[in-house]
Design a protein around this motif. Sequence first.
Motif, PDB file in Angstrom:
ATOM      1  N   THR A 302     131.051  44.878   1.034  1.00  0.00           N
ATOM      2  CA  THR A 302     130.440  44.565   2.325  1.00  0.00           C
ATOM      3  C   THR A 302     129.199  43.698   2.162  1.00  0.00           C
ATOM      4  N   ILE A 303     128.326  44.030   1.207  1.00  0.00           N
ATOM      5  CA  ILE A 303     127.095  43.232   1.090  1.00  0.00           C
ATOM      6  C   ILE A 303     127.374  41.866   0.463  1.00  0.00           C
ATOM      7  N   PHE A 304     128.507  41.714  -0.214  1.00  0.00           N
ATOM      8  CA  PHE A 304     128.899  40.384  -0.689  1.00  0.00           C
ATOM      9  C   PHE A 304     129.497  39.561   0.445  1.00  0.00           C
ATOM     10  N   ALA A 305     130.311  40.193   1.267  1.00  0.00           N
ATOM     11  CA  ALA A 305     130.918  39.477   2.394  1.00  0.00           C
ATOM     12  C   ALA A 305     129.909  39.216   3.506  1.00  0.00           C
ATOM     13  N   SER A 306     128.930  40.137   3.670  1.00  0.00           N
ATOM     14  CA  SER A 306     127.916  40.013   4.730  1.00  0.00           C
ATOM     15  C   SER A 306     126.537  40.289   4.143  1.00  0.00           C
ATOM     16  N   PRO A 307     125.971  39.320   3.418  1.00  0.00           N
ATOM     17  CA  PRO A 307     124.705  39.581   2.731  1.00  0.00           C
ATOM     18  C   PRO A 307     123.483  39.675   3.635  1.00  0.00           C
ATOM     19  N   ILE A 308     123.644  39.407   4.921  1.00  0.00           N
ATOM     20  CA  ILE A 308     122.632  39.737   5.921  1.00  0.00           C
ATOM     21  C   ILE A 308     123.325  40.661   6.919  1.00  0.00           C
ATOM     22  N   PHE A 309     122.762  41.834   7.158  1.00  0.00           N
ATOM     23  CA  PHE A 309     123.493  42.830   7.936  1.00  0.00           C
ATOM     24  C   PHE A 309     122.553  43.792   8.653  1.00  0.00           C
ATOM     25  N   VAL A 338     118.766  45.680  -1.748  1.00  0.00           N
ATOM     26  CA  VAL A 338     118.614  44.965  -0.481  1.00  0.00           C
ATOM     27  C   VAL A 338     117.164  45.075  -0.019  1.00  0.00           C
ATOM     28  N   ARG A 339     116.840  44.233   0.940  1.00  0.00           N
ATOM     29  CA  ARG A 339     115.468  44.222   1.442  1.00  0.00           C
ATOM     30  C   ARG A 339     115.495  44.107   2.960  1.00  0.00           C
ATOM     31  N   ARG A 348     116.132  47.039  19.349  1.00  0.00           N
ATOM     32  CA  ARG A 348     116.539  45.990  18.410  1.00  0.00           C
ATOM     33  C   ARG A 348     116.615  46.564  17.004  1.00  0.00           C
ATOM     34  N   PRO A 349     117.824  46.581  16.400  1.00  0.00           N
ATOM     35  CA  PRO A 349     117.964  47.198  15.074  1.00  0.00           C
ATOM     36  C   PRO A 349     117.356  46.341  13.975  1.00  0.00           C
ATOM     37  N   GLY A 350     117.063  46.972  12.859  1.00  0.00           N
ATOM     38  CA  GLY A 350     116.528  46.266  11.709  1.00  0.00           C
ATOM     39  C   GLY A 350     117.571  45.356  11.078  1.00  0.00           C
ATOM     40  N   LEU A 351     117.070  44.394  10.313  1.00  0.00           N
ATOM     41  CA  LEU A 351     117.936  43.412   9.663  1.00  0.00           C
ATOM     42  C   LEU A 351     117.656  43.443   8.166  1.00  0.00           C
ATOM     43  N   TYR A 352     118.733  43.459   7.374  1.00  0.00           N
ATOM     44  CA  TYR A 352     118.607  43.602   5.928  1.00  0.00           C
ATOM     45  C   TYR A 352     119.295  42.437   5.219  1.00  0.00           C
ATOM     46  N   VAL A 353     118.835  42.152   4.009  1.00  0.00           N
ATOM     47  CA  VAL A 353     119.391  41.039   3.239  1.00  0.00           C
ATOM     48  C   VAL A 353     119.655  41.480   1.810  1.00  0.00           C
ATOM     49  N   ARG A 356     119.601  38.540  -3.863  1.00  0.00           N
ATOM     50  CA  ARG A 356     120.035  37.905  -5.106  1.00  0.00           C
ATOM     51  C   ARG A 356     121.293  37.059  -4.899  1.00  0.00           C
ATOM     52  N   LEU A 357     122.180  37.520  -4.045  1.00  0.00           N
ATOM     53  CA  LEU A 357     123.397  36.755  -3.786  1.00  0.00           C
ATOM     54  C   LEU A 357     123.089  35.428  -3.102  1.00  0.00           C
ATOM     55  N   LEU A 358     122.265  35.470  -2.072  1.00  0.00           N
ATOM     56  CA  LEU A 358     121.955  34.234  -1.342  1.00  0.00           C
ATOM     57  C   LEU A 358     121.153  33.261  -2.196  1.00  0.00           C
ATOM     58  N   ASN A 359     120.326  33.774  -3.076  1.00  0.00           N
ATOM     59  CA  ASN A 359     119.578  32.888  -3.973  1.00  0.00           C
ATOM     60  C   ASN A 359     120.523  32.162  -4.929  1.00  0.00           C
ATOM     61  N   ILE A 360     121.585  32.838  -5.379  1.00  0.00           N
ATOM     62  CA  ILE A 360     122.579  32.176  -6.230  1.00  0.00           C
ATOM     63  C   ILE A 360     123.318  31.104  -5.445  1.00  0.00           C
ATOM     64  N   VAL A 361     123.722  31.427  -4.232  1.00  0.00           N
ATOM     65  CA  VAL A 361     124.471  30.480  -3.397  1.00  0.00           C
ATOM     66  C   VAL A 361     123.653  29.229  -3.118  1.00  0.00           C
ATOM     67  N   GLU A 362     122.381  29.406  -2.794  1.00  0.00           N
ATOM     68  CA  GLU A 362     121.522  28.272  -2.463  1.00  0.00           C
ATOM     69  C   GLU A 362     120.999  27.547  -3.704  1.00  0.00           C
ATOM     70  N   GLY A 363     121.110  28.201  -4.876  1.00  0.00           N
ATOM     71  CA  GLY A 363     120.591  27.575  -6.086  1.00  0.00           C
ATOM     72  C   GLY A 363     119.084  27.560  -6.167  1.00  0.00           C
ATOM     73  N   ARG A 364     118.448  28.395  -5.380  1.00  0.00           N
ATOM     74  CA  ARG A 364     116.979  28.487  -5.356  1.00  0.00           C
ATOM     75  C   ARG A 364     116.603  29.803  -4.676  1.00  0.00           C
ATOM     76  N   ASP A 365     115.368  30.204  -4.859  1.00  0.00           N
ATOM     77  CA  ASP A 365     114.896  31.451  -4.241  1.00  0.00           C
ATOM     78  C   ASP A 365     114.544  31.208  -2.783  1.00  0.00           C
ATOM     79  N   ILE A 366     115.354  31.747  -1.881  1.00  0.00           N
ATOM     80  CA  ILE A 366     115.053  31.613  -0.449  1.00  0.00           C
ATOM     81  C   ILE A 366     114.635  32.951   0.132  1.00  0.00           C
ATOM     82  N   PHE A 367     114.844  34.043  -0.623  1.00  0.00           N
ATOM     83  CA  PHE A 367     114.408  35.361  -0.157  1.00  0.00           C
ATOM     84  C   PHE A 367     113.643  36.045  -1.282  1.00  0.00           C
TER      85      PHE A 367
END
Length: 367
Positions: A302-309, A338-339, A348-353, A356-367
Amino acid sequence: MKPWIPDALPLSVLDASRLITPLGQAIAALSQYDGLLKGMVNAEVMLSPLTTQEAVLSSRIEGTQATVGDVLESDAGEQFDDAKNDDVEEVLNYRTALRRASREVEERPISLQLIRSLHSVLMDGVRGQDKQPGSFRTEQNWIGPKGCSIDQANFVPPNPMILIEHLEAFEKYIAGDDMDPLIQAAVVHAQFEVIHPFIDGNGRIGRLLIPLFLYCKKRIHAPMFYLSGYLESHRDEYYARLRAVTDRGEWNEWVIFFLRAVTEQANKNIEAASGIYKLYEEMKVAVRDATHSQHSALIVDTIFASPIFRIAGLQNSAEIPAASAHKVVQQLVEAKIVRCIRPGKGRRPGLYVFPRLLNIVEGRDIF
C-alpha cells in the motif's frame, strides 16, 4: 503554409551505418532494465510511482504544472484550487490511459481503435473535452504561437481529407517489422506526431505509444518503460528534432536522438528501479518488525502504491481493522518509515508520506 504530406512507411532514407552504434547502446541499456523488471515479482506495485511520474512529465511537456506530490495527494483525497485541480485531472487521465493501455495490449495489438479509445480517456472531463475526444480530426489544424493563423504556423499537419489514408498506413507499419523495434519505435512516435490525428492531445498519446509498441514487439517484458523524463528535460531539442524531420527530412538525426534518449533514460530507470526494489525488500522486514501486524505485507504494498496517504486509505487498502489503523500508522511514524506532513485538524484528516520512495523516484530529496 501547405499541409504536410507524411513520408511513406517504411522509410527509405534510414542509414544503418549511422544508426548501428547508438542502436547497440540503446539495446544494451534497455535489455539491462528489462532484466531488472523481469526479476520483480510485483513490478506494477513497486514501480507504481514511476507510472505516476511518467504521467506528470508527459503532461508537463504540454504545459501542466502538477507535480508527482500533487497527484499523490489528490489520490489521497486532497483538493486544490481550480487551476491546480485542472492540471491534476489531466495527469490522472493520462495515468488512467497508460494503465488501461497496458492491460489492453495484453489482449490485442495496437490499433487505430485502441488509439481512439485511449484519447477518449485522456480528454475526458478536462481542457480539450470539446475537441472531439476519441475521434480523429475532421478539420485542418496547425501548430504555432498561440492565436496565430495558418499562414503564421510553424507546422501544418496533413489535410483531414487524406488523414485516414495515412493512419491506415501507420497502423499497418506498427503491425509489421522494420530494421529494429527500437528504430521502428522512433519512427512510430515521430510519424504519429507528424500526422497529428487529433485536435488536441497528440503529444501525450504519441509518447504513450512508445512503451506499448516496445512491449508488443517483445523488446520489454512489460509496458513500463517511460521516456518522458528525458524528453521533458531535453524539450527544446525534442521539438527541434521533430521539426527537422518535416523541415529538412532529418529522419536519421531524429532516430539517433531517440536512441540516445532510450539509452540515457534506461540507465536512469535502472538506478531508480534498483533503488525501489532494494527499498521494497528492506521494508518487508522493517514494517513487519515495527508493527508486528499480520497485514504487514499488504501495508508495504500500500505505501509503495500510495506513498502519500490518509489513515483511512491505508486501512482500506491494507485491510487493517479500523481499531488498529491509527496504531499501525503511529508505529510506522515512530520507526521513521513514514512521516506526517500535515496533522489532522477538525474534520480534515492527517496526511502521511513514505519519503524514501518518493526521493528515489525524483532522484533528489523532496521530503
